[in-house]
Design an enzyme around this catalytic site. Structure first.
Site, mmCIF file in Angstrom:
data_model
loop_
_atom_site.group_PDB
_atom_site.id
_atom_site.type_symbol
_atom_site.label_atom_id
_atom_site.label_comp_id
_atom_site.label_asym_id
_atom_site.label_seq_id
_atom_site.Cartn_x
_atom_site.Cartn_y
_atom_site.Cartn_z
ATOM 1 N N LYS A 207 -22.793 -5.903 -4.357
ATOM 2 C CA LYS A 207 -22.066 -5.463 -5.559
ATOM 3 C C LYS A 207 -22.947 -5.572 -6.810
ATOM 4 C CE LYS A 207 -19.049 -4.149 -8.357
ATOM 5 N NZ LYS A 207 -17.769 -4.553 -8.785
ATOM 6 N N CYS A 260 -18.025 -4.297 -16.139
ATOM 7 C CA CYS A 260 -18.871 -4.558 -14.972
ATOM 8 C C CYS A 260 -20.360 -4.483 -15.264
ATOM 9 C CB CYS A 260 -18.498 -3.582 -13.861
ATOM 10 S SG CYS A 260 -16.759 -3.653 -13.402
HETATM 11 N N1 LIG Z 1 -11.784 -2.844 -13.660
HETATM 12 C C1 LIG Z 1 -12.644 -2.286 -12.830
HETATM 13 O O1 LIG Z 1 -12.859 -1.068 -12.839
HETATM 14 C C2 LIG Z 1 -13.377 -3.123 -11.815
HETATM 15 C C3 LIG Z 1 -14.158 -2.458 -10.872
HETATM 16 C C4 LIG Z 1 -14.820 -3.185 -9.897
HETATM 17 C C5 LIG Z 1 -14.730 -4.566 -9.912
HETATM 18 N N2 LIG Z 1 -14.002 -5.206 -10.846
HETATM 19 C C6 LIG Z 1 -13.993 -6.648 -10.805
HETATM 20 O O2 LIG Z 1 -12.678 -7.130 -10.600
HETATM 21 C C7 LIG Z 1 -12.541 -8.429 -11.197
HETATM 22 C C8 LIG Z 1 -11.311 -8.417 -12.065
HETATM 23 O O3 LIG Z 1 -11.494 -7.466 -13.109
HETATM 24 P P1 LIG Z 1 -10.311 -6.637 -13.756
HETATM 25 O O4 LIG Z 1 -10.940 -5.402 -14.323
HETATM 26 O O5 LIG Z 1 -9.178 -6.490 -12.828
HETATM 27 O O6 LIG Z 1 -9.903 -7.608 -14.951
HETATM 28 P P2 LIG Z 1 -8.611 -7.491 -15.880
HETATM 29 O O7 LIG Z 1 -8.959 -8.203 -17.128
HETATM 30 O O8 LIG Z 1 -8.105 -6.097 -15.940
HETATM 31 O O9 LIG Z 1 -7.503 -8.327 -15.098
HETATM 32 C C9 LIG Z 1 -7.637 -9.652 -14.757
HETATM 33 C C10 LIG Z 1 -6.253 -10.227 -14.482
HETATM 34 O O10 LIG Z 1 -6.413 -11.576 -14.031
HETATM 35 C C11 LIG Z 1 -5.404 -12.368 -14.648
HETATM 36 N N3 LIG Z 1 -5.843 -13.754 -14.618
HETATM 37 C C12 LIG Z 1 -6.781 -14.370 -15.356
HETATM 38 N N4 LIG Z 1 -6.887 -15.662 -14.998
HETATM 39 C C13 LIG Z 1 -5.988 -15.873 -14.012
HETATM 40 C C14 LIG Z 1 -5.615 -16.998 -13.235
HETATM 41 N N5 LIG Z 1 -6.193 -18.184 -13.406
HETATM 42 N N6 LIG Z 1 -4.641 -16.847 -12.316
HETATM 43 C C15 LIG Z 1 -4.037 -15.651 -12.128
HETATM 44 N N7 LIG Z 1 -4.344 -14.561 -12.858
HETATM 45 C C16 LIG Z 1 -5.302 -14.660 -13.765
HETATM 46 C C17 LIG Z 1 -5.253 -11.771 -16.034
HETATM 47 O O11 LIG Z 1 -4.013 -12.116 -16.622
HETATM 48 C C18 LIG Z 1 -5.374 -10.285 -15.731
HETATM 49 O O12 LIG Z 1 -4.125 -9.676 -15.468
HETATM 50 C C19 LIG Z 1 -13.854 -8.661 -11.960
HETATM 51 O O13 LIG Z 1 -14.740 -9.417 -11.185
HETATM 52 C C20 LIG Z 1 -14.428 -7.285 -12.122
HETATM 53 O O14 LIG Z 1 -15.816 -7.343 -12.240
HETATM 54 C C21 LIG Z 1 -13.298 -4.513 -11.801
#
Ligand SMILES: NC(=O)c1ccc[n+]([C@@H]2O[C@H](COP(=O)([O-])OP(=O)(O)OC[C@H]3O[C@@H](n4cnc5c(N)ncnc54)[C@H](O)[C@@H]3O)[C@@H](O)[C@H]2O)c1
Length: 397
Positions: A207, A260
């Protein structure tokens, strides 16, 4: 709910995943610290209305096969825990583990013999086998072998989440062989294109290097774009004919934004530095610098064009058209386009913003004044990288 899968973190990446699992005939408990989000989901209302395909799934499964809760104890009967909370970097570019640590500690408190934990959050290499394992063992009083631990990094792209989960190749690797196999067999039930790799470390690395590839190639495109501009070469045309099966020059831009790509190269750079390798990562560091510096490149071009307008510089109405971090995605996280508008504002220029995805009110909430592009003296079209002087700005804003 017995034998359910828990998805920890219902954000841009976690919620589509939870919905896709539910759509594959499985019960899902989503745990998120955001109670408003949980309420919406439980009422079948999609908190991410701009994600194609998600609306239908939340409407169909929210509150039913997909239940959301702020309380980890509601997931105590689950047998699989998928962690997908964010991991950012701090001002020194070091990983900030706060969200991840909190989530893992809470899982540790409800962990049982035989449970499987899968890390989907993008993490620096070794995180799953060292930190996550340690935090789980500390909290649960169980040992690896009592539970199984793997990594399957999320590879979706905002705006394409559901389709990516359905057809994009996804990898999973365990901290030991058994963990890898267990996780692979679970993921096979809802990810059609899942591949088992030899370890969690390899999965983590896959990744990160994907993000590094994008960052370095965007930096290359930005550098070539700047050179083309000095040489008065039409970069768009040159790029179109240069690209073929073995040459994929990316699109130039104002830099790289979002959750990311701007972060992942630092996971490798800092890990290497921690191990005493300071000069191995010049390319990754330089790419980061080149991409972040694009903001200043574009501010210079904007201001040079403002000087061509017959008005005092601070009275020229500048409109930055497009401030989301990527075209078509309603998200301004680490947006370089927004950064351009911010810097111009801080320096006292007469800057306005418009964006096809944001209302006037949303723009104002972000701290900017809205102006329709036709009413500006100068328009910076951030996605097409065009600076246009408007000789006859309309008076109607
Ligand atoms: N958004 C994308 O397009 C994308 C793509 C690939 C990978 N990712 C990866 O996915 C992961 C999450 O990213 P995202 O974009 O979903 O973030 P985001 O900010 O959209 O969502 C994160 C969620 O986690 C919740 N959260 C935070 N701490 C928490 C806890 N202790 N317990 C439960 N919930 C909790 C928040 O309230 C939020 O709803 C990251 O590692 C990111 O790199 C995201």
């Amino acid at each position: 709910m017995n034998n359910s899968i828990a998805v920890i973190g219902l954000g841009a990446a976690g919620l589509p995943l939870a919905a896709v699992i539910a759509s594959n005939n499985m019960n899902v408990i989503g745990v998120d610290i955001n109670s408003k989000k949980c309420d919406l989901i439980n009422h079948g209302v999609n908190p991410l209305p701009d994600e194609p395909g998600l609306q239908n799934l939340i409407k169909k499964y929210g509150g039913g096969r997909l239940k959301a809760s702020t309380n980890y104890s509601d997931a105590a009967n689950c047998t699989v825990y998928i962690i997908i909370v964010p991991l950012f970097i701090d001002e020194n570019h070091l990983p900030d583990y706060n969200h991840l640590h909190e989530a893992v500690k809470n899982i540790g408190k409800i962990l049982k013999r035989g449970d499987v934990i899968v890390v989907e959050t993008t993490v620096p290499p070794y995180t799953t086998e060292t930190l996550i394992r340690k935090w789980l063992e500390e909290e649960s009083n169980l040992k690896l072998g009592d539970f199984y631990l793997a990594c399957s990094p999320e590879r979706i792209m905002t705006g394409y989440s559901i389709s990516r989960l359905k057809d994009f190749p996804k990898v999973v690797g365990g901290v030991d062989k058994e963990s890898g196999l267990k996780a692979y067999n679970i993921y096979k039930k809802f990810i059609p294109n899942i591949k088992l790799v030899s370890s969690a470390r390899v999965a983590e690395f896959i990744k990160i290097i994907e993000g590094c590839y994008r960052d370095v190639n965007i930096a290359l495109a930005n550098e070539l774009f700047k050179i083309a501009s000095i040489l008065q070469v039409d970069f768009k045309e040159a790029r179109e004919y240069a690209n073929h099966a073995y040459c994929n020059i990316h699109q130039p831009s104002t830099g790289v934004g979002g959750h990311c790509i701007p972060y992942y190269p630092w996971f490798l750079i800092k890990e290497a530095e921690r191990r005493g390798f300071y000069d191995y990562f010049r390319l990754l560091k330089t790419a980061r610098e080149i991409n972040d510096e694009m903001v200043y490149y574009w501010i210079k071009i904007i201001l040079e064009n403002c000087l061509k307008i017959n008005k005092p510089l601070t009275q020229v109405k500048i409109c930055v058209n497009g401030i989301t971090f990527r075209k078509g995605v309603k998200n301004t996280h680490y947006s370089r386009n927004m950064k351009i508008a911010e810097i111009l504002k801080e320096k006292g220029f007469n800057v306005y913003v418009s964006d096809e995805l944001l209302s006037k009110k949303e723009i104002e909430t972000l701290g900017f004044h809205y102006l329709k592009p036709e009413a500006a003296d100068l328009i910076f079209d951030s996605f097409n990288l065009e600076v246009k002087i408007n000789p006859n700005p309309s008076l109607d804003d």
